[in-house]
Design an enzyme around this catalytic site. Sequence first.
Site, PDB file in Angstrom:
ATOM      1  N   ASP A  93       0.844  -1.188   0.000  1.00 48.10           N
ATOM      2  CA  ASP A  93       0.000   0.000   0.000  1.00 48.10           C
ATOM      3  C   ASP A  93       0.886   1.246   0.000  1.00 48.10           C
ATOM      4  O   ASP A  93       1.622   1.487   0.949  1.00 48.10           O
ATOM      5  CB  ASP A  93      -0.907   0.014   1.231  1.00 48.10           C
ATOM      6  CG  ASP A  93      -1.835   1.204   1.185  1.00 48.10           C
ATOM      7  OD1 ASP A  93      -2.851   1.120   0.473  1.00 48.10           O
ATOM      8  OD2 ASP A  93      -1.529   2.242   1.808  1.00 48.10           O
TER       9      ASP A  93
ATOM     10  N   HIS B 236      -7.022   9.875  -2.226  1.00 44.07           N
ATOM     11  CA  HIS B 236      -6.509   9.760  -0.857  1.00 44.07           C
ATOM     12  C   HIS B 236      -7.445  10.382   0.192  1.00 44.07           C
ATOM     13  O   HIS B 236      -7.691   9.807   1.237  1.00 44.07           O
ATOM     14  CB  HIS B 236      -5.121  10.412  -0.785  1.00 44.07           C
ATOM     15  CG  HIS B 236      -4.244   9.859   0.287  1.00 44.07           C
ATOM     16  ND1 HIS B 236      -2.873   9.806   0.189  1.00 44.07           N
ATOM     17  CD2 HIS B 236      -4.549   9.331   1.501  1.00 44.07           C
ATOM     18  CE1 HIS B 236      -2.376   9.267   1.296  1.00 44.07           C
ATOM     19  NE2 HIS B 236      -3.369   8.981   2.104  1.00 44.07           N
TER      20      HIS B 236
ATOM     21  N   TYR C  75       3.500   9.940   0.577  1.00 43.88           N
ATOM     22  CA  TYR C  75       4.436   9.308   1.522  1.00 43.88           C
ATOM     23  C   TYR C  75       5.895   9.611   1.149  1.00 43.88           C
ATOM     24  O   TYR C  75       6.797   9.386   1.955  1.00 43.88           O
ATOM     25  CB  TYR C  75       4.229   7.787   1.606  1.00 43.88           C
ATOM     26  CG  TYR C  75       2.838   7.349   2.032  1.00 43.88           C
ATOM     27  CD1 TYR C  75       1.973   8.228   2.681  1.00 43.88           C
ATOM     28  CD2 TYR C  75       2.390   6.055   1.780  1.00 43.88           C
ATOM     29  CE1 TYR C  75       0.700   7.828   3.048  1.00 43.88           C
ATOM     30  CE2 TYR C  75       1.120   5.651   2.158  1.00 43.88           C
ATOM     31  CZ  TYR C  75       0.268   6.534   2.787  1.00 43.88           C
ATOM     32  OH  TYR C  75      -0.985   6.131   3.149  1.00 43.88           O
TER      33      TYR C  75
ATOM     34  N   LYS D 141      -2.178   6.195  -4.184  1.00 42.11           N
ATOM     35  CA  LYS D 141      -3.253   7.169  -3.938  1.00 42.11           C
ATOM     36  C   LYS D 141      -2.940   8.530  -4.540  1.00 42.11           C
ATOM     37  O   LYS D 141      -1.803   9.002  -4.477  1.00 42.11           O
ATOM     38  CB  LYS D 141      -3.474   7.324  -2.417  1.00 42.11           C
ATOM     39  CG  LYS D 141      -3.595   5.994  -1.705  1.00 42.11           C
ATOM     40  CD  LYS D 141      -3.916   6.112  -0.234  1.00 42.11           C
ATOM     41  CE  LYS D 141      -3.678   4.778   0.451  1.00 42.11           C
ATOM     42  NZ  LYS D 141      -2.290   4.583   0.905  1.00 42.11           N
TER      43      LYS D 141
END
Length: 314
Positions: A43, A110, A48, A77
């Site tokens: 994931d 997201h 990130y 996302k």
Amino acid sequence: MKYQKFSNGDQMPIIGLGTWKSAPGEVYEVIREAIRLGYRHFDCAHIYGNEKEIGQALKDAMTNGDVKRKELWITSKLWNDSHLLDDVVPALETTLKNLQLDYLDLYLVHWPLAVKKGVNFAKSAEDYLTPEQAPLIDTWTGMEECFDEELTRHIGVSNCNIKTLTMLMREGTLPPEVNQVELHPYLPQIGLYDFCKEMDIFLTAYSPLGSGDRNQKAENEPLLLRDEAVAEISQKHGCTPAQTLLAWAVMRDTSVIPKSTNPERLKENLAAVDIQLDRDDLRKLSMLRKFRFINGNIFTQNGSPYKLTDLWDY
Ligand code: A2P
């Protein structure tokens, strides 16, 4: 492994590896090790900041013959700064380039809220786009384009409540197939859970261990991994508290994405798929205090046009 089985026959491994908070610099080895240990579901997300390293690890693992692309399930996302219709496909193209992949298995919106291009987290009202400036249904049309162009095999959302899911199902051409939200015994989200089950939307549980390693924690936050009832159940089954929490998610047929950068804990978390909780355990876990760790405050401050009541089912 157990799977969430999609109508086109694709299967998402029920336990995946979360990569939020896995720093660039350490995430490469984590992914290589996770693949060796049997993880097949990863994931990811643009925000990130580690997709390049993850991409390199996936590529090297495939080149080395550790795994084939079709055995992997890769989710990423769309960040909040790419919600305008013309920005969605290019955002996915960037993610694919970073991950060194031709397609994703699952692409998610997201958060159901928008900021201006290039903004990570809004610092003032000017950084936001209002729902009128960036209607979520336009973002969803962009997600449908990603699917039509075969850049992703499935599309879905994250952090969406029943009202938002209902709107997308009513106004969109394709329904969201997945909603990724915070889920654990302190936040079982029963109403949303029942709704998604009825509508054939798969749920993925994020922060299943309480995300103890994140910044900006609330004062006096409870420690899910140290909960007494969780400890008792774990003792009874001869497993760890983390495994009890992950088994709870698996028993509810939600996929679950614990993050770890530690090889022993990676192994331990994957093994949770084989732990069977009984009715008494589930009853005890249903009676725990309720708490939301990711409360969404950062998106509703600094002159935001969005409110927490727009985000969550209360
Ligand atoms: P670490 O990465 O050092 O293993 P969440 O998935 O809810 O965001 O939680 C992630 C946090 O839980 C990280 O601090 C992670 O630390 C820790 N963690 C992951 N797996 C385990 C485990 N099996 N036992 C205890 N802590 C764990």
